[in-house]
Design an enzyme around this catalytic site. Structure first.
Site, PDB file in Angstrom:
ATOM      1  N   GLU A 133      39.192  37.132  49.049  1.00  0.00           N
ATOM      2  CA  GLU A 133      39.217  38.526  48.617  1.00  0.00           C
ATOM      3  C   GLU A 133      38.009  38.800  47.724  1.00  0.00           C
ATOM      4  OE1 GLU A 133      41.082  41.131  49.631  1.00  0.00           O
ATOM      5  OE2 GLU A 133      39.438  41.982  48.495  1.00  0.00           O
TER       6      GLU A 133
ATOM      7  N   CYS B 182      37.554  35.104  37.271  1.00  0.00           N
ATOM      8  CA  CYS B 182      36.949  34.439  38.437  1.00  0.00           C
ATOM      9  C   CYS B 182      35.634  33.724  38.172  1.00  0.00           C
ATOM     10  CB  CYS B 182      36.726  35.458  39.546  1.00  0.00           C
ATOM     11  SG  CYS B 182      38.263  36.096  40.201  1.00  0.00           S
ATOM     12  N   PHE B 183      34.666  34.408  37.566  1.00  0.00           N
ATOM     13  CA  PHE B 183      33.306  33.853  37.556  1.00  0.00           C
ATOM     14  C   PHE B 183      33.258  32.444  36.964  1.00  0.00           C
ATOM     15  CE2 PHE B 183      30.627  38.037  37.659  1.00  0.00           C
ATOM     16  CZ  PHE B 183      31.008  38.204  38.971  1.00  0.00           C
TER      17      PHE B 183
END
Ligand code: NAD
Ligand code: UDX
Length: 462
Positions: free
Chosen positions: A161, A276-277
């Site tokens: 995603e 996320c990163f």
């Protein structure tokens, strides 16, 4: 044709993605399941005011589809049993123990899902990896399904995603691309086609890419690494700009107009945050290391090192500008979320800046339009830099920006919420101690206006 979908994990990805699939595919029944009863109750909240995540436009889509063909439930086994296609959308945080601690992705939730699917499934299933996973995870899922299942056939697809929080609905309605990875076998291609047919209900066919499973898994980590690297690159230049008289906004504009570089993701800031990163780059670094690729690992790790530096130097600059001491001084934080238009605070730069300032005994007073007080304390306490009681002495959370700012020495802008631009800055100035400082970690406010009022205004990179 697929008629029943189940999604395991009702979080920031599972909730919005399934809401959009349900809205765009009224002929498919979509059931989103989670172990967390409170979260499911919040998704089922009648009033739509207490959905577990804040995302502009999400409530309307949930309102339209919920109860029609979109359902939220804790009955995981039942939903798995009924579905022909199962999305796994559970969290994959960084490991906090054992081998790979602090770097590798913790796949225990993924493995639990695979084992549960294997145990429950009585008919053939397509299992879709929606979570971000290390390359080659599909092999592990397949091994579990094939060796512990009831002899049913499983196809594993990778469908990462790419939505970003705060813009999730627009990203889902009109994605730059949808990526589907699957086995290059007739059965694999058939499964890819079935997922392709779902997306093609609203996504143009030429934007739906199909690849092998490994390319798809690795593309997600690569995309996040490239995006985060742009932020760290511009942040690295911001420090050089501050030393040389260059202005990072001007530099970003000048390089962004080069079509080979492009203008997006060049905003200097107090450092990137989000769930996320950091975790995905650490995971990439760990994978590279485990293949013995030291230079590759070191190269990507530098993106994280630069980001940690950027957060730390923002706090250091506040301390040195306030005459090398912030002890007992009230510093108001505008924003706690890791970016605007979300209530998510995971890895937000604000947490680390607050922690550094409180270590110097500053009194931090926080206002965020969407983040709850208990979450703000949870984030700070989670660092375990001091006791929870001490954190309560040094930090306050206010419901109004004016209360957070009153009698403060300085304001630090940590999140780029639009509403901050429209505050009554004259009234704010009058309520502060003088000189009144603003440290704008997002280059958000109007420098000219603030300086005319009398603020000492400092930005990132100029
Ligand atoms: P999240 O923590 O918001 O949601 C995950 C949910 O899964 C939780 O509610 C948890 O209770 C549930 N869960 C965990 N194990 C379970 C189990 N065995 N059975 C049922 N439910 C279970 O996480 P998220 O932000 O939605 O991220 C999910 C995945 O998507 C991660 O791999 C992440 O890297 C990836 N991703 C996230 C984003 C983002 O912007 N947040 C974007 C793209 C991809
Ligand atoms: C990111 C990816 O963009 C998305 O594709 C992926 O699916 C999940 O991870 P997200 O973390 O939700 O999305 O937000 P994003 O917009 O990427 O911002 C991440 C962080 O970088 C934020 O803290 C943001 O403020 C910061 N950022 C972003 C900058 O500091 N400067 C920029 O120019 C862009």
């Amino acid at each position: 044709m697929i008629k029943n979908i189940c999604c395991i994990g009702a979080g920031y990805v599972g909730g919005p993605t399934m809401a959009v699939i349900a809205q765009k595919c009224p002929h498919i029944k979509v059931t989103v399941v989670d172990l967390n009863q409170d979260r499911i109750d919040a998704w089922n909240d009648e009033s739509l005011e207490n959905l577990p995540i804040y995302e502009p436009g999400l409530d309307e889509v949930v309102k339209e589809a919920r109860g029609r063909n979109l359902f939220f439930s804790t009955e995981v086994d039942k939903a798995i049993d009924e579905a022909e296609m199962i999305f796994i959308s559970v969290n994959t945080p960084t490991k906090t123990y054992g081998v790979g601690k602090g770097m590798a992705a913790d796949l225990k939730y993924i493995e639990l899902c695979a084992r549960q699917i294997a145990r429950v499934a009585k008919t053939d299933k397509i299992v879709v990896e929606k979570s971000t996973l290390p390359v080659r995870t599909a092999q592990a899922i397949k091994d579990i399904l094939d060796h512990t299942g009831n002899g049913v056939n499983f196809q594993i697809l990778s469908n990462p995603e790419f939505l970003a929080e705060g813009t999730a609905m627009e990203d889902l309605f009109a994605p730059d691309r949808v990526l589907i990875g699957g086995d290059i076998t007739p059965e694999g291609e058939k499964a890819i086609k079935q997922l392709f047919d779902i997306y093609s209900n609203w996504v143009p066919k030429d934007k739906i890419l199909t690849t092998n499973v490994w390319s798809s898994e690795l593309s997600k980590l690569t995309a996040n690494a490239f995006l985060a690297q742009r932020v760290s690159s511009i942040n690295a230049m911001s420090e050089l700009c501050e030393k040389t008289g260059a202005d990072v906004n001007e530099v970003a504009r000048a390089i962004g107009m080069d079509s080979r570089i492009g203008s997006k993701f060049l905003k200097a800031s107090v450092g990137f945050g989000g769930s996320c990163f950091q975790k995905d780059i650490l995971n990439l670094v760990y994978i590279a290391q485990s293949y013995g690729l030291k230079e590759v690992a070191d190269y990507w790790e530098q993106v994280i090192i630069m980001n940690d530096h950027q957060k730390r130097r923002f706090a250091k600059n506040i301390i040195s500008t306030l005459y090398n001491t912030v002890s007992g001084k009230k510093i108001a934080f505008l924003g706690w979320a890791f970016k605007k238009d979300t209530n998510d605070t995971r890895e937000s730069a604000a947490i680390y800046v607050a922690d550094d300032l409180i270590s110097e005994r500053a009194l931090v007073s926080v206002f965020d339009p969407k983040v709850e007080k208990k979450q703000i304390f949870f984030d700070l306490n989670y660092l375990e830099s001091r006791t929870n009681e001490e954190n309560e002495l040094y930090m306050k959370v206010e419901n109004s920006p004016y209360d957070a700012i009153k009698d403060s020495h300085a304001i630090a802008v940590l999140t780029e919420w639009d509403e901050f631009k429209n505050y009554d800055w004259k009234k704010i100035y009058d309520s502060m101690l003088k000189p009144a400082f603003v440290f704008d970690g997002r280059n958000l406010l109007n420098k000219k206006e603030l300086e005319e009022i009398g603020f000492v205004y400092q930005t990132i990179g100029s």
